[in-house]
Design a protein around this motif. Structure first.
Motif, PDB file in Angstrom:
ATOM      1  N   LEU A 230      -3.719  -7.005  -1.335  1.00 33.87           N
ATOM      2  CA  LEU A 230      -4.322  -5.482  -1.557  1.00 33.87           C
ATOM      3  C   LEU A 230      -3.408  -3.938  -2.144  1.00 33.87           C
ATOM      4  O   LEU A 230      -3.884  -3.001  -1.817  1.00 33.87           O
ATOM      5  CB  LEU A 230      -3.844  -4.933   0.437  1.00 33.87           C
ATOM      6  N   LEU A 231      -2.373  -4.402  -2.404  1.00 36.16           N
ATOM      7  CA  LEU A 231      -1.086  -4.072  -3.379  1.00 36.16           C
ATOM      8  C   LEU A 231      -2.261  -3.455  -4.822  1.00 36.16           C
ATOM      9  O   LEU A 231      -1.339  -2.256  -4.960  1.00 36.16           O
ATOM     10  CB  LEU A 231       0.246  -4.347  -3.215  1.00 36.16           C
ATOM     11  N   THR A 232      -2.856  -4.040  -5.082  1.00 34.66           N
ATOM     12  CA  THR A 232      -3.360  -3.841  -5.823  1.00 34.66           C
ATOM     13  C   THR A 232      -4.894  -3.235  -6.559  1.00 34.66           C
ATOM     14  O   THR A 232      -4.942  -2.906  -7.459  1.00 34.66           O
ATOM     15  CB  THR A 232      -3.920  -4.906  -6.803  1.00 34.66           C
ATOM     16  N   ARG A 233      -5.033  -2.889  -4.994  1.00 38.08           N
ATOM     17  CA  ARG A 233      -6.521  -2.084  -4.459  1.00 38.08           C
ATOM     18  C   ARG A 233      -5.317  -0.360  -4.717  1.00 38.08           C
ATOM     19  O   ARG A 233      -5.189  -0.018  -3.457  1.00 38.08           O
ATOM     20  CB  ARG A 233      -7.221  -2.398  -3.506  1.00 38.08           C
ATOM     21  N   PRO A 234      -6.278   0.149  -5.401  1.00 38.29           N
ATOM     22  CA  PRO A 234      -5.964   1.566  -5.286  1.00 38.29           C
ATOM     23  C   PRO A 234      -6.750   2.403  -3.848  1.00 38.29           C
ATOM     24  O   PRO A 234      -5.905   3.554  -3.911  1.00 38.29           O
ATOM     25  CB  PRO A 234      -6.936   1.835  -6.728  1.00 38.29           C
ATOM     26  N   GLU A 235      -7.369   1.906  -3.260  1.00 35.62           N
ATOM     27  CA  GLU A 235      -8.207   2.461  -2.142  1.00 35.62           C
ATOM     28  C   GLU A 235      -7.564   2.332  -0.917  1.00 35.62           C
ATOM     29  O   GLU A 235      -6.882   3.198  -0.465  1.00 35.62           O
ATOM     30  CB  GLU A 235      -9.570   1.230  -2.116  1.00 35.62           C
ATOM     31  N   VAL A 236      -6.015   1.959  -1.215  1.00 37.74           N
ATOM     32  CA  VAL A 236      -5.236   1.523  -0.275  1.00 37.74           C
ATOM     33  C   VAL A 236      -3.540   1.882   0.217  1.00 37.74           C
ATOM     34  O   VAL A 236      -3.689   1.765  -1.174  1.00 37.74           O
ATOM     35  CB  VAL A 236      -5.047  -0.120  -0.197  1.00 37.74           C
ATOM     36  N   ASP A 237      -3.481   2.568   0.893  1.00 41.00           N
ATOM     37  CA  ASP A 237      -2.137   3.259   1.385  1.00 41.00           C
ATOM     38  C   ASP A 237      -1.070   2.654   0.744  1.00 41.00           C
ATOM     39  O   ASP A 237      -1.469   1.549   2.332  1.00 41.00           O
ATOM     40  CB  ASP A 237      -2.275   3.879   2.302  1.00 41.00           C
ATOM     41  N   PRO A 238      -0.381   1.470   0.638  1.00 39.77           N
ATOM     42  CA  PRO A 238       0.791   1.030   0.822  1.00 39.77           C
ATOM     43  C   PRO A 238       1.390   0.763   2.090  1.00 39.77           C
ATOM     44  O   PRO A 238       2.209  -0.236   2.121  1.00 39.77           O
ATOM     45  CB  PRO A 238       1.390   0.644  -0.722  1.00 39.77           C
ATOM     46  N   ASN A 239       2.082   2.250   2.371  1.00 44.98           N
ATOM     47  CA  ASN A 239       2.054   2.733   3.272  1.00 44.98           C
ATOM     48  C   ASN A 239       2.172   2.238   5.147  1.00 44.98           C
ATOM     49  O   ASN A 239       2.798   1.774   5.904  1.00 44.98           O
ATOM     50  CB  ASN A 239       2.844   3.778   3.895  1.00 44.98           C
ATOM     51  N   ARG A 240       0.629   1.459   4.792  1.00 48.32           N
ATOM     52  CA  ARG A 240      -0.276   1.823   6.090  1.00 48.32           C
ATOM     53  C   ARG A 240      -0.614   0.238   6.114  1.00 48.32           C
ATOM     54  O   ARG A 240      -2.563   0.324   6.106  1.00 48.32           O
ATOM     55  CB  ARG A 240      -1.230   2.743   6.365  1.00 48.32           C
ATOM     56  N   ILE A 241      -0.563  -0.856   6.367  1.00 51.34           N
ATOM     57  CA  ILE A 241      -0.994  -2.185   6.045  1.00 51.34           C
ATOM     58  C   ILE A 241      -0.973  -2.854   7.837  1.00 51.34           C
ATOM     59  O   ILE A 241       0.607  -2.874   8.332  1.00 51.34           O
ATOM     60  CB  ILE A 241      -0.261  -3.374   4.776  1.00 51.34           C
ATOM     61  N   GLY A 242      -1.536  -3.024   7.965  1.00 56.14           N
ATOM     62  CA  GLY A 242      -1.969  -4.339   9.286  1.00 56.14           C
ATOM     63  C   GLY A 242      -2.476  -4.501   8.976  1.00 56.14           C
ATOM     64  O   GLY A 242      -3.046  -5.736   8.720  1.00 56.14           O
ATOM     65  N   CYS A 243      -2.610  -5.727  10.117  1.00 57.89           N
ATOM     66  CA  CYS A 243      -2.638  -7.283  10.025  1.00 57.89           C
ATOM     67  C   CYS A 243      -3.293  -7.404  11.769  1.00 57.89           C
ATOM     68  O   CYS A 243      -2.740  -7.404  13.092  1.00 57.89           O
ATOM     69  CB  CYS A 243      -2.179  -8.543  10.070  1.00 57.89           C
ATOM     70  N   SER A 244      -4.373  -8.146  11.740  1.00 55.03           N
ATOM     71  CA  SER A 244      -5.169  -8.894  12.894  1.00 55.03           C
ATOM     72  C   SER A 244      -6.039 -10.082  12.981  1.00 55.03           C
ATOM     73  O   SER A 244      -6.332 -10.457  11.987  1.00 55.03           O
ATOM     74  CB  SER A 244      -5.879  -7.619  13.105  1.00 55.03           C
ATOM     75  N   GLY A 245      -5.736 -10.686  14.455  1.00 56.33           N
ATOM     76  CA  GLY A 245      -6.818 -11.790  14.152  1.00 56.33           C
ATOM     77  C   GLY A 245      -6.794 -12.669  15.497  1.00 56.33           C
ATOM     78  O   GLY A 245      -5.843 -12.377  16.497  1.00 56.33           O
ATOM     79  N   LEU A 246      -7.973 -13.426  15.939  1.00 53.33           N
ATOM     80  CA  LEU A 246      -7.732 -13.880  17.366  1.00 53.33           C
ATOM     81  C   LEU A 246      -7.608 -15.487  16.881  1.00 53.33           C
ATOM     82  O   LEU A 246      -7.786 -16.038  16.195  1.00 53.33           O
ATOM     83  CB  LEU A 246      -9.387 -13.922  17.720  1.00 53.33           C
ATOM     84  N   SER A 247      -6.835 -15.895  17.949  1.00 48.16           N
ATOM     85  CA  SER A 247      -6.548 -17.392  18.142  1.00 48.16           C
ATOM     86  C   SER A 247      -6.165 -17.924  16.520  1.00 48.16           C
ATOM     87  O   SER A 247      -4.181 -17.616  16.723  1.00 48.16           O
ATOM     88  CB  SER A 247      -8.079 -18.026  18.408  1.00 48.16           C
ATOM     89  N   GLY A 248      -6.099 -18.724  16.278  1.00 49.82           N
ATOM     90  CA  GLY A 248      -5.568 -19.040  15.046  1.00 49.82           C
ATOM     91  C   GLY A 248      -5.521 -18.219  13.777  1.00 49.82           C
ATOM     92  O   GLY A 248      -3.985 -17.852  13.935  1.00 49.82           O
ATOM     93  N   GLY A 249      -6.173 -16.872  13.914  1.00 46.65           N
ATOM     94  CA  GLY A 249      -5.776 -15.783  13.177  1.00 46.65           C
ATOM     95  C   GLY A 249      -4.982 -15.339  14.444  1.00 46.65           C
ATOM     96  O   GLY A 249      -4.174 -14.421  13.274  1.00 46.65           O
TER      97      GLY A 249
END
Length: 284
Positions: A230-249
């Motif tokens: 994600l940090l290689t992508r120019p579209e992404v704000d490096p200071n606003r990265i989250g994560c989420s998932g269900l069950s095993g995720g």
């Protein structure tokens, strides 16, 4: 309900009860939160026992399509082992500035034939996959839905799922015989693969542990590599990265948020427990 391990449950429960969680933030008054974070993370990484030399991502965009106002890119990048990780990177076509990003972590689900496709909308979706989404996600592809709401979203295949699953042709003849006469990608083949993978998972886990490392060590390494991407992508704000998932995720969400300070927000769904609470009937 009687415990899964019968008369020996009392033994393991007593061990779990008596083991002091010395690095829990709740066990004492830590002088500074960063002191606790540094010490706790170091111990977790030590116990995960999966330390590999850094290797370049060598990431590529393999295809691109547009769907209902979002761009969906098929991407891939290298791992130090196994095949390249394949994934989807999604983002709104119309946007202003850099976007908040989500590492979208697919579930376990007893469904290893697919990984990223379980949470991303794909063309000509197989019926067996639609049925799975109906049962587990209310028929929705939540990573795609998040992109429609303004997020950049990365969803990739984890170790043993999708593009990272164990190829049938790489197995010994005993396992390969189970797939004779079945057409790859057919419903029957997918069902047979998921049945095989449920059994083979235990062999893999024992092999990994016998080798001196851990399965959580592998999946936390791969999920942190998703943040690297994600940090290689120019579209992404490096200071606003989250994560989420269900069950095993959800389990992966807990580990990723705890081990990677680049994660600023985490939403765990369907896996919120302590290890002791799992011992009686939930270690499968």
């Amino acid at each position: 309900m009687k415990p899964d391990i019968g008369i020996y449950f009392e033994m393991v429960d007593a061990i779990a009860k008596s083991t002091e969680p010395s690095l829990s933030y709740l066990t004492k008054d830590w002088p500074e939160i960063e002191v606790w974070r540094t010490e706790a993370r170091a111990k977790v990484f030590e116990l995960l026992a999966f330390n590999l030399p850094k290797v370049p991502l060598n990431a590529t965009i393999d295809s691109r399509r547009e769907e209902e106002g979002i761009i969906i890119e098929s991407i891939s990048y290298d791992m130090p082992y196994g095949p390249r990780t394949q994934g989807f990177f999604l983002y709104p076509k119309k946007r202003k500035g850099k976007l908040p990003a989500i590492v979208a972590l697919h579930d376990h689900g007893g469904f290893k034939y697919y990984g990223k496709e379980k949470i991303v909308s794909i063309p000509n979706e197989p019926r067996i996959l639609r049925e799975f989404k109906d049962e587990c996600y209310g028929g929705r592809s939540w990573a795609t839905e998040a992109a429609k709401r303004g997020f950049a979203v990365l969803a990739v295949d984890l170790f043993l799922w999708g593009s990272r699953k164990v190829p049938v042709e790489s197995l010994n003849e005993e396992f390969q015989k189970r797939f004779e006469g079945l057409k790859p990608d057919s419903r029957e083949y997918i069902q047979k693969y998921n049945e095989f993978a449920a059994e083979h998972e235990h062999i893999l886990a024992k092999t990994i542990f016998t080798a001196g490392t851990t399965w959580p060590g592998i999946f936390t390494y791969e999920d942190r590599r998703s943040v690297d991407y994600l940090l290689t992508r120019p579209e992404v704000d490096p200071n606003r990265i989250g994560c989420s998932g269900l069950s095993g995720g959800g389990l992966r969400t807990i580990f990723l948020a705890g081990l990677d300070p680049r994660i600023r927000c985490a939403v765990c769904v369907g896996f919120m427990s302590t290890f002791r609470e799992l011992l009686r009937n939930h270690i499968k």
